[in-house]
Scaffold this active site. Structure first.
Site, PDB file in Angstrom:
ATOM      1  N   PHE A  78       0.806  -1.273  -0.051  1.00 13.29           N
ATOM      2  CA  PHE A  78      -0.019   0.044  -0.168  1.00 13.29           C
ATOM      3  C   PHE A  78       1.036   1.226  -0.026  1.00 13.29           C
ATOM      4  O   PHE A  78       1.835   1.154   0.755  1.00 13.29           O
ATOM      5  CB  PHE A  78      -0.819  -0.150   1.359  1.00 13.29           C
ATOM      6  CG  PHE A  78      -1.996   0.897   1.367  1.00 13.29           C
ATOM      7  CD1 PHE A  78      -3.132   0.524   0.555  1.00 13.29           C
ATOM      8  CD2 PHE A  78      -2.016   2.138   1.908  1.00 13.29           C
ATOM      9  CE1 PHE A  78      -4.421   1.394   0.758  1.00 13.29           C
ATOM     10  CE2 PHE A  78      -3.081   2.815   2.141  1.00 13.29           C
ATOM     11  CZ  PHE A  78      -4.324   2.355   1.140  1.00 13.29           C
ATOM     12  N   ASP A 134       2.084  -5.355   8.394  1.00 12.94           N
ATOM     13  CA  ASP A 134       1.085  -4.628   8.057  1.00 12.94           C
ATOM     14  C   ASP A 134      -0.161  -5.488   8.079  1.00 12.94           C
ATOM     15  O   ASP A 134      -0.310  -6.204   6.952  1.00 12.94           O
ATOM     16  CB  ASP A 134       1.219  -3.662   6.852  1.00 12.94           C
ATOM     17  CG  ASP A 134      -0.208  -2.640   6.626  1.00 12.94           C
ATOM     18  OD1 ASP A 134      -1.271  -3.327   6.973  1.00 12.94           O
ATOM     19  OD2 ASP A 134       0.110  -1.852   6.014  1.00 12.94           O
ATOM     20  N   TYR A 156     -10.842  -0.276  10.581  1.00  8.27           N
ATOM     21  CA  TYR A 156     -12.207  -0.009  10.018  1.00  8.27           C
ATOM     22  C   TYR A 156     -12.701  -0.949   8.790  1.00  8.27           C
ATOM     23  O   TYR A 156     -13.623  -0.556   8.255  1.00  8.27           O
ATOM     24  CB  TYR A 156     -11.954   1.558   9.561  1.00  8.27           C
ATOM     25  CG  TYR A 156     -10.702   1.732   8.696  1.00  8.27           C
ATOM     26  CD1 TYR A 156     -10.641   1.562   7.413  1.00  8.27           C
ATOM     27  CD2 TYR A 156      -9.711   2.623   9.315  1.00  8.27           C
ATOM     28  CE1 TYR A 156      -9.479   1.782   6.575  1.00  8.27           C
ATOM     29  CE2 TYR A 156      -8.634   2.872   8.780  1.00  8.27           C
ATOM     30  CZ  TYR A 156      -8.566   2.586   7.424  1.00  8.27           C
ATOM     31  OH  TYR A 156      -7.308   2.968   6.626  1.00  8.27           O
ATOM     32  N   LYS A 157     -11.619  -1.792   8.366  1.00 12.13           N
ATOM     33  CA  LYS A 157     -11.927  -2.710   7.276  1.00 12.13           C
ATOM     34  C   LYS A 157     -12.711  -3.854   7.850  1.00 12.13           C
ATOM     35  O   LYS A 157     -13.773  -3.681   8.125  1.00 12.13           O
ATOM     36  CB  LYS A 157     -10.562  -2.923   6.508  1.00 12.13           C
ATOM     37  CG  LYS A 157     -10.129  -1.790   6.019  1.00 12.13           C
ATOM     38  CD  LYS A 157      -8.552  -2.182   5.331  1.00 12.13           C
ATOM     39  CE  LYS A 157      -8.216  -0.732   4.584  1.00 12.13           C
ATOM     40  NZ  LYS A 157      -6.671  -0.913   4.474  1.00 12.13           N
ATOM     41  N   ARG A 167     -12.273  -5.785  -6.720  1.00 10.79           N
ATOM     42  CA  ARG A 167     -11.928  -6.598  -5.313  1.00 10.79           C
ATOM     43  C   ARG A 167     -13.282  -6.780  -5.195  1.00 10.79           C
ATOM     44  O   ARG A 167     -14.416  -5.819  -4.912  1.00 10.79           O
ATOM     45  CB  ARG A 167     -11.316  -5.851  -4.370  1.00 10.79           C
ATOM     46  CG  ARG A 167      -9.910  -5.669  -4.654  1.00 10.79           C
ATOM     47  CD  ARG A 167      -9.218  -4.975  -3.267  1.00 10.79           C
ATOM     48  NE  ARG A 167      -9.670  -3.955  -2.760  1.00 10.79           N
ATOM     49  CZ  ARG A 167      -9.251  -3.390  -1.582  1.00 10.79           C
ATOM     50  NH1 ARG A 167      -8.001  -3.559  -1.149  1.00 10.79           N
ATOM     51  NH2 ARG A 167      -9.796  -2.215  -1.124  1.00 10.79           N
TER      52      ARG A 167
HETATM   53  C1  LIG Z   1      -6.096   0.749   4.218  1.00  4.76           C
HETATM   54  C2  LIG Z   1      -4.522   0.482   4.472  1.00  4.76           C
HETATM   55  C3  LIG Z   1      -3.830   1.273   5.172  1.00  4.76           C
HETATM   56  C4  LIG Z   1      -4.450   2.624   5.488  1.00  4.76           C
HETATM   57  O1  LIG Z   1      -3.621   3.311   6.432  1.00  4.76           O
HETATM   58  P1  LIG Z   1      -4.153   4.510   7.137  1.00  4.76           P
HETATM   59  O2  LIG Z   1      -3.034   5.076   8.059  1.00  4.76           O
HETATM   60  O3  LIG Z   1      -5.338   3.880   8.095  1.00  4.76           O
HETATM   61  O4  LIG Z   1      -4.933   5.414   6.396  1.00  4.76           O
HETATM   62  C5  LIG Z   1      -2.424   1.238   5.002  1.00  4.76           C
HETATM   63  N1  LIG Z   1      -1.817   0.211   4.838  1.00  4.76           N
HETATM   64  C6  LIG Z   1      -2.765  -0.940   4.040  1.00  4.76           C
HETATM   65  C7  LIG Z   1      -1.960  -2.338   3.623  1.00  4.76           C
HETATM   66  C8  LIG Z   1      -4.218  -0.748   4.055  1.00  4.76           C
HETATM   67  O5  LIG Z   1      -4.785  -1.689   3.315  1.00  4.76           O
END
Ligand SMILES: *Cc1c(COP(=O)(O)O)cnc(C)c1O
Length: 426
Positions: free
Chosen positions: A130, A211, A236-237, A386
């Protein structure tokens, strides 16, 4: 069961036998909608709404005394939520703290534990992670006066979707000090073998962080048993903590008592914090890596949500998730094979996370056509779709209906009504 796999009755039968099906009625499902985007933003549950209301009620009725009184005393909420999350990641209760955001927690981990020394100073990541993680890694290198171009090593993907663990291990050279990898890749949904990668990293004296954004609440973990050093994730996911929900941080207890790189008074030992000394006494566990006052209204929904996960059991959630994605793939194979869809997620159970990832040249407008017909997918530029069936609130029947809709969108070329470009948020 005698019905053919691609019949509606077959789907209905699977729902009837589903031991988690009663959880669906605890969620607010947008009306007339099949919601398959729970891996981007999980839906609100009644329990999450209730725990948020309890914290609001404390504020309303207790004012400042809400810190120590009421249903969820605010002063301890980050720790309580950390304890409630421990079983989802296979950690000791005091190894998890609910704090910050995914990205700030990664910054905290690096600021505290990434200590480049001599030529052992590089960070190893991958080219599929990400973007926010990669931005954080580059900026951390710069804070140490190092160049991202030379000091951030990103393992390449052979097929553009997945990673080979052995390519990652080959990249664990003597000059690597720290590794940051996803547990589940956010596009293809591939699960990396965290136990193996951790063992190989430690053989070479390298610290490793994962992560968990796409595995938390969907896949079981054994972080302590695997001896993982650090992990961080958003809530939040799959965990349905709400938009902007406070995130989580795991620190293996062997690293406790390392001074926080980004220090703040909420990292203090709780009995000393209000002494207001200018010398900090950090907490002796993961709590030490908090910074300022917790965002309580964005943490409160997690209390209700986590109680559901603990009740349902992460192993049961994983079993249903695998069954749902397997069924989804079987239907796609059977009913959509004319239409140029490529299933780009790993197909074997051990390597597959909690969503399906389809590639199609017309993906952007196929997603728009799905949405126009009340099925919520998640588009990933340039060609990705997805689809995440969530065990606690989606049904097999919804999966069946989604595949019928996809077939109709292709048969009747409904996607041609839309432009093949992404929207502002995709
Ligand atoms: C959703 C997601 C994030 C989001 O980071 P935030 O700091 O919560 O905005 C980071 N890494 C991955 C792999 C994600 O899927």
């Amino acid at each position: 069961m005698t019905e053919p796999l691609d019949s509606l009755d077959y789907a209905k039968n699977l729902d009837k036998k589903d031991t988690l099906r009663h959880f669906r009625s605890e969620f607010y499902i947008p009306s007339n909608t099949i919601y398959l985007d729970g891996n981007s933003l999980g839906l609100l549950s009644k329990r999450a709404e209730h725990s948020l209301q309890e914290v609001l009620h404390s504020w309303k009725t207790l004012g400042i005394d809400g810190w120590t009184q009421g249903e969820h005393p605010w002063y301890y909420l980050s720790e309580t939520l950390g304890e409630m999350s421990a079983s989802l990641v296979g950690a000791e209760p005091n190894e998890v703290i609910v704090t910050g955001s995914t990205t700030t927690n990664l910054h905290q981990i690096l600021s505290t534990f990434y200590q480049p020394e001599g030529h052992k100073n590089k960070i190893l990541a991958d080219e599929l992670n990400f973007p926010s993680d990669i931005y954080a890694l580059k900026s951390q290198l710069q804070l140490h006066g190092l160049q991202p171009e030379t000091h951030l090593v990103q393992v390449k993907s052979r097929d553009g979707h997945t990673l080979h663990e052995d390519d990652i291990v080959s990249a664990m050279t003597e000059d690597i000090a720290f590794i940051v990898l996803p547990s589940v890749l956010y596009r293809s949904g591939q699960i990396l073998d965290m136990e193996y990668l951790t063992r190989e990293a430690h053989k070479r004296d390298i610290l490793i962080a994962f992560d968990l954004c796409h595995s938390i609440g969907a896949v079981p973990h054994c972080l302590s048993k695997w001896n993982v050093d650090f992990a961080f994730w958003c809530n939040y996911k799959h965990l349905n903590g709400g938009p902007g929900s406070v995130a989580s941080l795991y620190v293996n207890q062997k690293h406790f008592n390392t001074s926080p790189g980004l220090a703040g008074w909420f990292g203090s030992d709780k009995n000393k914090q209000f002494d207001m000394e200018h010398t900090m006494f950090p907490a002796s566990d993961a709590g030490a890596y908090q910074i300022g006052t917790p965002h309580l209204l964005s943490a409160a929904p997690l209390y209700g949500s986590l109680s559901m996960f603990n009740e349902a059991g992460i192993e049961n959630i994983r079993a249903k998730s695998l069954k749902m994605t397997e069924y989804f793939m079987e239907l796609i194979d059977k009913q959509l094979h004319f239409y140029d869809f490529q299933i780009a997620n790993p197909q074997v159970n051990e390597k597959r996370g909690a969503h399906i990832y389809l590639e199609h040249p017309e993906a952007a407008r196929i997603c728009k056509a799905l949405k126009a017909n009340h099925v919520i997918p998640d588009f990933r530029s340039p060609h990705g779709i997805r689809l995440a069936p969530v065990p606690l609130y989606n049904t097999y029947e919804e999966i069946w209906k989604t595949v019928q809709l996809l077939k109709r969108i292709m048969d009747e070329k409904l996607y041609k009504k839309f432009s093949n470009k992404r929207d502002v948020i995709a």
